[in-house]
Design a protein around this motif. Structure first.
Motif, PDB file in Angstrom:
ATOM      1  N   MET A 262       0.665  -1.301  -0.003  1.00  0.00           N
ATOM      2  CA  MET A 262      -0.103   0.269   0.180  1.00  0.00           C
ATOM      3  C   MET A 262       0.826   1.095  -0.059  1.00  0.00           C
ATOM      4  SD  MET A 262      -3.432  -0.091   0.458  1.00  0.00           S
ATOM      5  CE  MET A 262      -4.718  -0.937   0.696  1.00  0.00           C
ATOM      6  N   LEU A 263       1.905   1.214   0.751  1.00  0.00           N
ATOM      7  CA  LEU A 263       2.947   2.344   1.016  1.00  0.00           C
ATOM      8  C   LEU A 263       3.381   2.730  -0.303  1.00  0.00           C
ATOM      9  CD1 LEU A 263       3.986   4.723   2.611  1.00  0.00           C
ATOM     10  CD2 LEU A 263       5.742   2.871   3.693  1.00  0.00           C
ATOM     11  N   ILE A 266       1.199   4.167  -2.602  1.00  0.00           N
ATOM     12  CA  ILE A 266       0.706   5.506  -2.161  1.00  0.00           C
ATOM     13  C   ILE A 266       1.869   6.903  -2.550  1.00  0.00           C
ATOM     14  CG2 ILE A 266       0.161   6.949   0.139  1.00  0.00           C
ATOM     15  CD1 ILE A 266      -2.097   5.060  -1.355  1.00  0.00           C
ATOM     16  N   GLN A 299      11.172   0.338  10.496  1.00  0.00           N
ATOM     17  CA  GLN A 299       9.701   0.257  10.305  1.00  0.00           C
ATOM     18  C   GLN A 299       9.037   1.524  10.919  1.00  0.00           C
ATOM     19  OE1 GLN A 299       7.522  -3.271  11.295  1.00  0.00           O
ATOM     20  NE2 GLN A 299       6.942  -3.707   9.107  1.00  0.00           N
ATOM     21  N   PHE A 300       9.736   2.002  11.942  1.00  0.00           N
ATOM     22  CA  PHE A 300       9.395   3.116  12.555  1.00  0.00           C
ATOM     23  C   PHE A 300       9.219   4.170  11.620  1.00  0.00           C
ATOM     24  CE2 PHE A 300       9.684   7.012  14.455  1.00  0.00           C
ATOM     25  CZ  PHE A 300       8.888   7.159  15.629  1.00  0.00           C
ATOM     26  N   GLY A 303       6.488   3.823   8.887  1.00  0.00           N
ATOM     27  CA  GLY A 303       5.412   4.442   9.577  1.00  0.00           C
ATOM     28  C   GLY A 303       5.157   5.809   9.597  1.00  0.00           C
ATOM     29  N   LEU A 304       6.188   6.398   9.899  1.00  0.00           N
ATOM     30  CA  LEU A 304       6.240   7.773   9.994  1.00  0.00           C
ATOM     31  C   LEU A 304       5.692   8.529   8.624  1.00  0.00           C
ATOM     32  CD1 LEU A 304       6.363  10.017  11.964  1.00  0.00           C
ATOM     33  CD2 LEU A 304       8.827  10.336  11.236  1.00  0.00           C
ATOM     34  N   LEU A 306       4.244   6.940   6.183  1.00  0.00           N
ATOM     35  CA  LEU A 306       2.724   6.724   5.859  1.00  0.00           C
ATOM     36  C   LEU A 306       1.729   7.787   6.492  1.00  0.00           C
ATOM     37  CD1 LEU A 306       1.840   2.917   6.336  1.00  0.00           C
ATOM     38  CD2 LEU A 306       1.002   4.675   4.494  1.00  0.00           C
ATOM     39  N   VAL A 307       2.148   8.064   7.706  1.00  0.00           N
ATOM     40  CA  VAL A 307       1.398   9.006   8.478  1.00  0.00           C
ATOM     41  C   VAL A 307       1.415  10.329   8.125  1.00  0.00           C
ATOM     42  CG1 VAL A 307       1.229  10.332  10.932  1.00  0.00           C
ATOM     43  CG2 VAL A 307       1.366   7.715  10.741  1.00  0.00           C
ATOM     44  N   VAL A 310      -0.397  10.608   4.434  1.00  0.00           N
ATOM     45  CA  VAL A 310      -1.907  10.868   4.672  1.00  0.00           C
ATOM     46  C   VAL A 310      -2.493  12.284   5.071  1.00  0.00           C
ATOM     47  CG1 VAL A 310      -3.998   9.913   5.719  1.00  0.00           C
ATOM     48  CG2 VAL A 310      -2.188   8.283   4.959  1.00  0.00           C
ATOM     49  N   LEU A 311      -1.525  12.431   6.318  1.00  0.00           N
ATOM     50  CA  LEU A 311      -1.820  14.086   6.831  1.00  0.00           C
ATOM     51  C   LEU A 311      -1.754  14.970   5.844  1.00  0.00           C
ATOM     52  CD1 LEU A 311      -0.507  13.880  10.488  1.00  0.00           C
ATOM     53  CD2 LEU A 311      -3.055  13.751   9.662  1.00  0.00           C
ATOM     54  N   ILE A 312      -0.595  15.141   4.966  1.00  0.00           N
ATOM     55  CA  ILE A 312      -0.459  16.192   3.991  1.00  0.00           C
ATOM     56  C   ILE A 312      -1.541  16.023   3.002  1.00  0.00           C
ATOM     57  CG2 ILE A 312       0.956  16.903   2.198  1.00  0.00           C
ATOM     58  CD1 ILE A 312       3.323  16.045   3.607  1.00  0.00           C
ATOM     59  N   GLY A 313      -1.998  14.720   2.480  1.00  0.00           N
ATOM     60  CA  GLY A 313      -3.032  14.485   1.893  1.00  0.00           C
ATOM     61  C   GLY A 313      -2.425  14.151   0.294  1.00  0.00           C
ATOM     62  N   ARG A 314      -2.861  12.980  -0.193  1.00  0.00           N
ATOM     63  CA  ARG A 314      -2.312  12.349  -1.303  1.00  0.00           C
ATOM     64  C   ARG A 314      -2.375  13.248  -2.706  1.00  0.00           C
ATOM     65  NH1 ARG A 314      -4.980   7.558  -2.469  1.00  0.00           N
ATOM     66  NH2 ARG A 314      -6.649   7.969  -0.854  1.00  0.00           N
TER      67      ARG A 314
ATOM     68  N   ARG B  89     -12.154  11.775   5.751  1.00  0.00           N
ATOM     69  CA  ARG B  89     -11.407  11.034   4.684  1.00  0.00           C
ATOM     70  C   ARG B  89     -11.994   9.586   4.564  1.00  0.00           C
ATOM     71  NH1 ARG B  89      -6.095  12.721   4.294  1.00  0.00           N
ATOM     72  NH2 ARG B  89      -5.742  14.780   4.768  1.00  0.00           N
ATOM     73  N   PHE B  97      -3.228   5.614   7.352  1.00  0.00           N
ATOM     74  CA  PHE B  97      -2.864   6.497   8.544  1.00  0.00           C
ATOM     75  C   PHE B  97      -2.428   5.602   9.850  1.00  0.00           C
ATOM     76  CE2 PHE B  97      -3.999   8.990  12.365  1.00  0.00           C
ATOM     77  CZ  PHE B  97      -3.074   9.645  12.369  1.00  0.00           C
ATOM     78  N   GLY B 100       0.288   3.197   9.777  1.00  0.00           N
ATOM     79  CA  GLY B 100       1.523   4.005   9.817  1.00  0.00           C
ATOM     80  C   GLY B 100       1.660   3.948  11.324  1.00  0.00           C
ATOM     81  N   PHE B 103       3.022   0.593  12.891  1.00  0.00           N
ATOM     82  CA  PHE B 103       4.045   0.425  12.581  1.00  0.00           C
ATOM     83  C   PHE B 103       5.005   1.222  13.758  1.00  0.00           C
ATOM     84  CE2 PHE B 103       4.060  -1.107   7.729  1.00  0.00           C
ATOM     85  CZ  PHE B 103       3.555  -2.264   8.361  1.00  0.00           C
ATOM     86  N   MET B 104       4.706   2.471  13.869  1.00  0.00           N
ATOM     87  CA  MET B 104       5.681   3.117  14.698  1.00  0.00           C
ATOM     88  C   MET B 104       5.478   2.857  16.289  1.00  0.00           C
ATOM     89  SD  MET B 104       4.594   7.095  13.166  1.00  0.00           S
ATOM     90  CE  MET B 104       5.353   7.961  14.206  1.00  0.00           C
ATOM     91  N   THR B 107       7.699  -0.549  16.568  1.00  0.00           N
ATOM     92  CA  THR B 107       9.022  -0.402  16.737  1.00  0.00           C
ATOM     93  C   THR B 107       9.344   0.572  17.928  1.00  0.00           C
ATOM     94  OG1 THR B 107       8.487   1.320  14.940  1.00  0.00           O
ATOM     95  CG2 THR B 107       9.742  -0.657  14.492  1.00  0.00           C
TER      96      THR B 107
END
Lengths: 347, 288
Positions: A262-263, A266, A299-300, A303-304, A306-307, A310-314, B89, B97, B100, B103-104, B107
């Motif tokens: 998915m990432l 995206i 992975q941290f 994940g960041l 990804l977050v 999404v927050l900025i908007g695709r 959304r 989201f 993500g 995952f965070m 870890t």
């Protein structure tokens, strides 16, 4: 592809216009091919990028073009991977290309069967059912360890030379060229599919399923078809990964794999074929970077990313990313919307 | 192991699942937000409890409310800063989201607490079994049934009888009309979300003994929480409750009678139920 091309000549014409090759595309593939000579020490990661790109292409076909959300696309990847591994281990099909085809077809059969389950209900039900199917397969692969090797996976897979001519070398050069070639061929096919009247009808379904069915598109049949095709792509990607790493493991079915995919998509952008390819490249680059910086905890950062995305908007990100290419195209290129870039949906 | 013991263990397991998942039942079922990171809040509660009991020597029952409060506070903070931007959304964005976030959290916990499974030191009086009508009953599981049963009743009463409950139901059904009536919708959502996270944290603290506590907790149990909510349907809290019991008993029985298949039973149950009734067993036919 379907009767529509004869009943609506204009659609056929539109499809033909969209199918025309443009120079940035040729450039893209030339750059991809030049990697063979430019990075001789990086074949392993290049190979991974190639099959990951194919896998992402597969998800893009259903998510980007048909609007089917799936959290379990790894089901087909793992299935194809195990199929290729078992074929090679038991000496049933030892020629890689043929094995690739058989594994892809096996995943395709699975895709056809499960597509009926996925068609039921809302987006949420789809997410759950696809996720459930992938987890179910993982559980089966884990339990029937006499066939699949359980948590150890399938090991010691030895591949015959490709087409009986080119044997896999320890540097992975042949493996990479092989993966790139498969990716290219299947990309051409995908390009043909999405630019056909069939592909256009998929976009209609994605934008508004109700309206699509009102103008006479058999929505469910189309969705089943594309889901089955995408399963074939994912199965081939899994088989490629098995053949080039000589390993098939439970990871192939893992939720992380679907989430990472998915990432990838995206990052690269959905709804245009190069999205998955570019996404795979950037994702692997990021992964390399993060895993050298913080080996255990990469992975941290994934994940960041990804977050933040999404927050900025695709949509906003896509606009930013395309700003410079658009500028260049306006200055030098004749075409207003280069094929490399996603065609914006009608506002 | 008799049928009754399986039933008893299954009910304890199911009730635990319900407490863990009921926060998600509200966000996903009622507010229509796909929060895959729900398990992360449960894990937070579990680790808070473990640290307090094992390192600081706090009594187990004193650590439980703190686990609740910490998880609720983290939930409230995240809701105010991040989650609230995502209510409107698409499901896909919400999924990405929260993946993500998972995952965070995985870890981050791995970094601070190590990757091995940890256990909470239970007081002596919660260990072992007691005899009820000739049936050996685990004390800890009995305690879980009592606590979770009380919580369930309290939750049902809160939603059905209190002023806050009716405000929440109004805010969920029609946010615009509700705010027109003077209900502070964002505040109601934030409180509900925080409360759900708190319950998850409490569940994580209670469940550490039975479910195991390690950094992969959110990923391992994500599917269970989702099954509870999607199978239970979104109309009420009763649906997820019955689904939790069904799931708990099914899982325990499956692991006892057909251990070879493992979690296979659960996934099959979910897929069959969702195909049979896409909106869940007790769902409204027209889900929002």
């Amino acid at each position: 592809m379907t009767a529509n091309s004869t009943t609506h000549p204009e659609i056929g014409l539109l499809a033909m216009q969209r199918a025309r090759w443009r120079w940035p595309e040729l450039l893209f593939w030339l750059v991809a091919l030049s990697a063979v000579f430019l990075f001789p020490n990086r074949y392993l990661i290049l190979t991974e990028i190639a099959w990951l790109a194919l896998f992402a292409l597969s998800l893009d076909l259903i998510l980007g073009y048909a609007g089917i959300v799936s959290l379990g696309h790894a089901a087909f990847f793992g299935f194809g991977g195990y199929a290729a591994g078992l074929l090679a281990l038991h000496g049933i099909v030892t020629e890689p290309v043929l094995a690739l085809l058989v594994a892809g077809l096996a995943a395709m059969a699975l895709g056809f069967v499960t597509s009926f389950l996925v068609m039921r209900g809302s987006d949420l039900t789809r997410l759950m059912v696809t996720l459930g199917i992938a987890l179910l397969l993982r559980e089966l692969a884990n339990r029937f360890s006499n066939i699949t090797g359980g948590s150890d996976g399938l090991q010691g897979i030895e591949m015959q030379p490709i087409l009986g001519l080119y044997s896999f070398d320890i540097f992975g050069k042949v493996g990479f060229i092989y993966c790139l070639a498969v990716l290219f061929v299947l990309f051409l096919l995908a390009r043909r599919i999405v630019n056909s009247p069939f592909g256009l009808s998929l976009r209609a379904i994605r934008n508004n399923p109700l309206r699509a069915s009102a103008i006479g598109i058999p929505v469910n049949r189309r969705l089943i078809a594309i889901y089955t095709i995408a399963a074939f792509y994912a199965g081939v990607a899994g088989a490629l990964s098995t053949q080039t790493t000589a390993l098939a493991s439970l990871d192939g079915f893992a939720f992380d794999r679907s989430a990472d995919l998915m990432l990838v998509l995206i990052i690269g952008g959905t709804g245009y074929l190069y999205g998955g390819l570019i996404g795979a490249f950037i994702f692997k680059l990021l992964q390399e970077l993060f895993s050298t910086l913080t080996p255990q905890y990469w992975q941290f950062w994934i994940g960041l990313v990804l977050v933040v995305i999404v927050l900025i908007g695709r949509e906003r990100m896509q606009r930013w990313a395309l700003y410079v290419p658009r500028l260049i195209m306006r200055k030098f290129g004749g075409a207003k919307t280069p094929a490399l870039l996603p065609e914006g949906d009608a506002p | 192991m008799t049928l009754l013991t399986i039933l008893f263990d299954g009910v304890a397991y199911g009730m635990l699942l319900f407490v863990l998942a009921c926060g998600l039942a509200v966000t996903l079922g009622l507010m229509n937000f796909v929060n895959l990171a729900h398990g992360a809040f449960a894990m937070a509660g579990g680790y808070v409890c473990a640290v307090l009991v094992n390192r600081s020597g706090l009594p187990f029952f004193a650590a439980l409310p703190i686990a609740f409060l910490v998880s609720a506070a983290v939930g409230a903070l995240l809701e105010r800063t991040l989650y609230r931007h995502l209510y409107s959304r698409s499901h896909l964005d919400q999924v990405l989201f929260t993946i993500g976030l998972v995952f965070m959290s995985v870890t981050a916990v791995d970094y601070f607490m190590g990757s091995s499974q940890i256990f909470i030191h239970l007081p002596d009086y919660l260990q072992g079994q007691i005899d009820i009508f000739g049936l050996g009953v685990g004390r800890y599981r009995l305690m879980i049934i009592v606590i979770c049963g009380l919580l369930t009743v309290a939750l049902q009463l809160t939603l059905a009888k209190t002023r806050f409950g009716s405000r929440l139901r109004a805010a969920v059904d029609d946010p615009r009309a509700a705010s027109g009536l003077g209900i502070n919708v964002p505040q109601v959502f934030a409180l509900t979300f925080a409360f759900g996270c708190g319950l998850a944290g409490l569940g994580g603290a209670l469940g550490a003994e039975i479910l195991g506590l390690d950094p992969y907790f959110p990923l391992k149990f994500m599917i269970y929480f989702l099954i509870v909510v999607t199978v239970g349907g979104s109309s009420s809290i009763t649906g997820p409750f019955l689904a939790s019991l069904l799931l708990g008993i099914g899982d325990v029985a499956g692991k006892y009678y057909v251990p070879k298949l493992g979690a296979f039973v659960i996934y099959t149950m979910m897929i069959v139920i969702l195909i049979w009734r896409p909106n869940g067993l007790f769902g409204r036919s027209a889900a929002r």
